[in-house]
Design a protein around this motif. Structure first.
Motif, short mmCIF file in Angstrom:
data_model
loop_
_atom_site.label_atom_id
_atom_site.label_comp_id
_atom_site.label_asym_id
_atom_site.label_seq_id
_atom_site.Cartn_x
_atom_site.Cartn_y
_atom_site.Cartn_z
N PHE A 193 6.82 0.05 -7.59
CA PHE A 193 7.41 1.12 -8.40
C PHE A 193 8.00 0.52 -9.67
CE2 PHE A 193 8.25 2.55 -3.90
CZ PHE A 193 7.17 3.43 -3.85
N ALA A 194 7.69 1.12 -10.82
CA ALA A 194 8.16 0.54 -12.09
C ALA A 194 9.69 0.57 -12.17
CB ALA A 194 7.55 1.29 -13.27
N THR A 195 10.29 1.64 -11.67
CA THR A 195 11.75 1.76 -11.69
C THR A 195 12.19 2.35 -10.34
OG1 THR A 195 11.68 4.00 -12.55
CG2 THR A 195 11.79 2.23 -14.18
N LYS A 196 13.48 2.28 -10.09
CA LYS A 196 14.00 2.88 -8.86
C LYS A 196 13.82 4.39 -8.89
CE LYS A 196 17.60 -0.59 -8.54
NZ LYS A 196 19.02 -0.85 -8.27
N ALA A 197 13.99 4.99 -10.09
CA ALA A 197 13.81 6.44 -10.21
C ALA A 197 12.39 6.82 -9.76
CB ALA A 197 14.05 6.88 -11.65
N GLU A 198 11.41 6.05 -10.22
CA GLU A 198 10.03 6.32 -9.81
C GLU A 198 9.87 6.13 -8.31
OE1 GLU A 198 6.92 4.27 -12.15
OE2 GLU A 198 5.85 4.00 -10.26
N GLY A 199 10.53 5.10 -7.76
CA GLY A 199 10.45 4.83 -6.33
C GLY A 199 11.06 5.95 -5.50
N VAL A 200 12.25 6.40 -5.88
CA VAL A 200 12.91 7.49 -5.16
C VAL A 200 12.01 8.73 -5.16
CG1 VAL A 200 14.83 9.14 -5.27
CG2 VAL A 200 15.27 6.68 -5.55
N SER A 201 11.45 9.03 -6.33
CA SER A 201 10.60 10.21 -6.46
C SER A 201 9.34 10.08 -5.59
CB SER A 201 10.24 10.36 -7.95
OG SER A 201 9.45 11.48 -8.13
N ARG A 229 0.83 -1.21 0.00
CA ARG A 229 0.00 0.00 0.00
C ARG A 229 0.87 1.26 0.00
NH1 ARG A 229 -1.46 0.67 5.77
NH2 ARG A 229 -0.31 -0.91 6.93
N PRO A 230 1.49 1.51 -1.16
CA PRO A 230 2.42 2.64 -1.25
C PRO A 230 1.75 3.98 -0.94
CG PRO A 230 1.97 1.68 -3.43
CD PRO A 230 1.41 0.74 -2.42
N SER A 231 0.44 4.09 -1.17
CA SER A 231 -0.20 5.39 -0.95
C SER A 231 -0.33 5.72 0.54
CB SER A 231 -1.58 5.41 -1.62
OG SER A 231 -2.39 4.39 -1.07
N ASP A 232 -0.08 4.73 1.40
CA ASP A 232 -0.16 5.01 2.84
C ASP A 232 1.17 5.49 3.42
OD1 ASP A 232 -2.74 4.20 2.66
OD2 ASP A 232 -2.48 2.28 3.71
N LEU A 233 2.19 5.65 2.59
CA LEU A 233 3.52 5.95 3.13
C LEU A 233 3.53 7.26 3.92
CD1 LEU A 233 6.52 5.45 3.49
CD2 LEU A 233 6.92 6.38 1.21
N GLY A 263 8.59 12.32 -2.35
CA GLY A 263 7.34 13.07 -2.39
C GLY A 263 6.53 12.87 -1.11
N ALA A 264 6.46 11.63 -0.66
CA ALA A 264 5.72 11.33 0.57
C ALA A 264 6.37 12.01 1.77
CB ALA A 264 5.63 9.82 0.78
N VAL A 265 7.71 12.05 1.79
CA VAL A 265 8.43 12.71 2.89
C VAL A 265 8.08 14.21 2.90
CG1 VAL A 265 10.70 13.42 3.73
CG2 VAL A 265 10.33 11.05 2.98
N SER A 266 8.12 14.85 1.73
CA SER A 266 7.83 16.28 1.65
C SER A 266 6.40 16.57 2.10
CB SER A 266 8.05 16.79 0.22
OG SER A 266 9.39 16.58 -0.16
#
Lengths: 347, 347
Positions: free
Chosen positions: A72-80, A39-43, A84-87
């Protein structure tokens, strides 16, 4: 800045795929289970919850491994997505992101160069841990729930060759096995059962948690249901799970069978770690003459150190040096210390 | 009795943990995916659905492997729950349950002696398949989505030594690996990536389906999302999943990388199957001189046969002998045939 002593208060976050670890510059630390890939949207909410369990902080330091999750499709997408969730979770607060060049990045730089923040947390821990062995060749043995870092050390500094996880899986510096989450099917193709080599079932029936519950290295916790079958983390339930690995059940698999299978699984894990540690050190620093042990699997790290090092070699423990809570969240704690040190030059 | 030709119409059910297979005595067969361990209470409904896809039948023949699912505390509980669901789904209809003694049991006897119906389906298939090699030593190679049966045959009869799955995992007669559901972490601890041995991640990132999609042995099916990440069963998506096994992503893992990793995984599986087949035959019938191949992985079974047998040995295919649908649901089809044969003496 904190109103008290004039030093800024830091919150360190180590965002993994199965756990979020947080440490505060006052020395407190926590770890909360969170299966990000489900559940990535709960991060964002989970980050707020983690932070809420520690005192307030002015500044944030972040490291991660969760960008590898298959949500996440790629690590770049995951990092972003993670940054984003941190911000969103901490609007307006300065965020420093740890990278594999051994320095902190701004959020913008981290998103632009995702190969730097991706899976960088081991280097923060190793940088700090290396100071406990200021001279000669050594090794950091950090065993967690899911993975093990085996980082060659030299004269108080990390001497790792790998920077990406792919490269680290080749050098032996990263072993994808730990003391809780590793499925038994990933540890061995067959194990002895009642004296005969027995192929294992390839299902998520049992994990290393069941091995170390059975051997008494991890204390039972009936309230913990982060187990392969969602049952409790007890010796009895672990026996049921281990039984299924040889297609048996509690009617045909005794407590003695469970201990024998667990011992064999532990030996398989130890052999894999020993081979990887030797591979990691041989090419980088030569035979290690000291070790730093850490992580929730530090009991196993100590055993590995005793097999790896000459008798009488120093074995330092992050539990002792930093306190047990900081050690449980070692990477989060390490980036707090490193961020405070590097603060004048942070982006 | 059927009103038509005076012969009773049989419905055969092979109830596994991930698939329900059904065959009708008119020769039609189906397989429907159903993850029993996730929702055991839906079994009755799924059995009705499976039966509804085939013509009506007077009698039921049942075999199973799903009793090992970890939603059941023991196999005895699993056998009882599964047969309870069958009785509820088909009230009033006679049910014959196949057992490892090579005969059918009543539901009552099967529940009283759960070790007999537990994981007995392989023996039904082997009994029928053995008739295709009426003379000399041979082997049945039945490769499914999750497991492989390697059954020694002798003069038209099965010559297996194991009766329980535990024993079969020891004899080599059962290998817990197949062409779709086997996680790559269970196949190998490390595989070559760009020419270097690379430890694999121990997560449910990729499975053998991804290997055989990549190698072209299993055709893509964008509508099939029974994959480790729930993504489509396409070559492109398989590459993403394989990349994660070496902690890479599509930005750092080319189509060539995917083919190389898939080839290495296929070789690891082949080596394991070859070793198990040799172990199974050596002790039971000596070197096999013929093979029967079957299952959704029959393409791989043919390759194994060509490595195992002397050149020119007969290789019979259940696809050819029984038709492709019956072969996909081979065990369900086999119990229909055996039940019809043994009908006068059924319990």
């Amino acid at each position: 800045m904190s109103p008290g002593d004039g030093l800024p208060l830091w919150l360190g976050l180590d965002i993994g795929g199965a756990n979020i670890k947080a440490a505060h510059s006052n020395g407190r630390a926590i770890s909360i289970p969170f299966e990000l890939w489900k559940r990535p949207s709960d991060l964002r909410e989970m980050l707020c919850r983690a932070a809420g369990l520690l005192p307030a902080a002015d500044h944030l330091a972040v490291t991660m491994t969760a960008e590898l999750c298959d949500c996440f499709a790629t690590k770049a997408e995951g990092v972003s997505a993670i940054l984003g969730a941190v911000s969103e979770a901490f609007p307006g607060r300065p965020v420093a992101v740890w990278g594999t060049e051994g320095r902190f990045l701004s959020v913008e730089e981290a998103i632009r160069r995702p190969e730097l923040p991706a899976a960088a947390n081991w280097l923060a821990l190793a940088t700090l841990a290396a100071r406990l062995l200021p001279e000669g060749p050594g090794i950091l043995i950090d065993i967690g729930s899911t993975t093990t870092d085996l980082i060659p050390l030299k004269d108080g500094l990390p001497a790792a060759r790998g920077r990406t996880d792919t490269r680290r899986l080749q050098t032996g510096e990263l072993v994808y096995a730990g003391v809780r989450r590793t499925p038994l099917m990933a540890l061995a193709a067959e194990l002895p059962h009642r004296g005969e080599p027995t192929a294992l079932t390839a299902e998520l029936f049992a994990a290393t948690l069941d091995v170390y519950l059975t051997l008494g290295d991890i204390p039972p916790d009936p309230t913990n249901d982060s187990t392969p079958d969602g049952g409790p983390a007890t010796v009895e339930a672990a026996r049921d799970r281990l039984a299924r690995m040889v297609a048996a059940d509690r009617d045909s698999f005794s407590a003695e069978d469970a201990v024998a299978l667990a011992r064999a699984a532990d030996e398989a894990l130890m052999a894999r770690l020993l081979a990887a540690a030797n591979r990691a050190c041989r090419a980088a620093v030569g035979p290690p003459a000291g070790a730093v042990v850490s992580g929730s699997g530090s009991f196993l790290a100590r055993r590995l150190a005793s097999r790896l090092l000459p008798p009488g070699s120093p074995v330092r423990s992050l539990d002792d040096a930093w306190g047990p809570l900081a050690s449980q969240a070692g990477c989060a704690y390490a980036i707090v210390v490193l961020a405070a040190e590097q603060e004048p030059s942070l982006p």
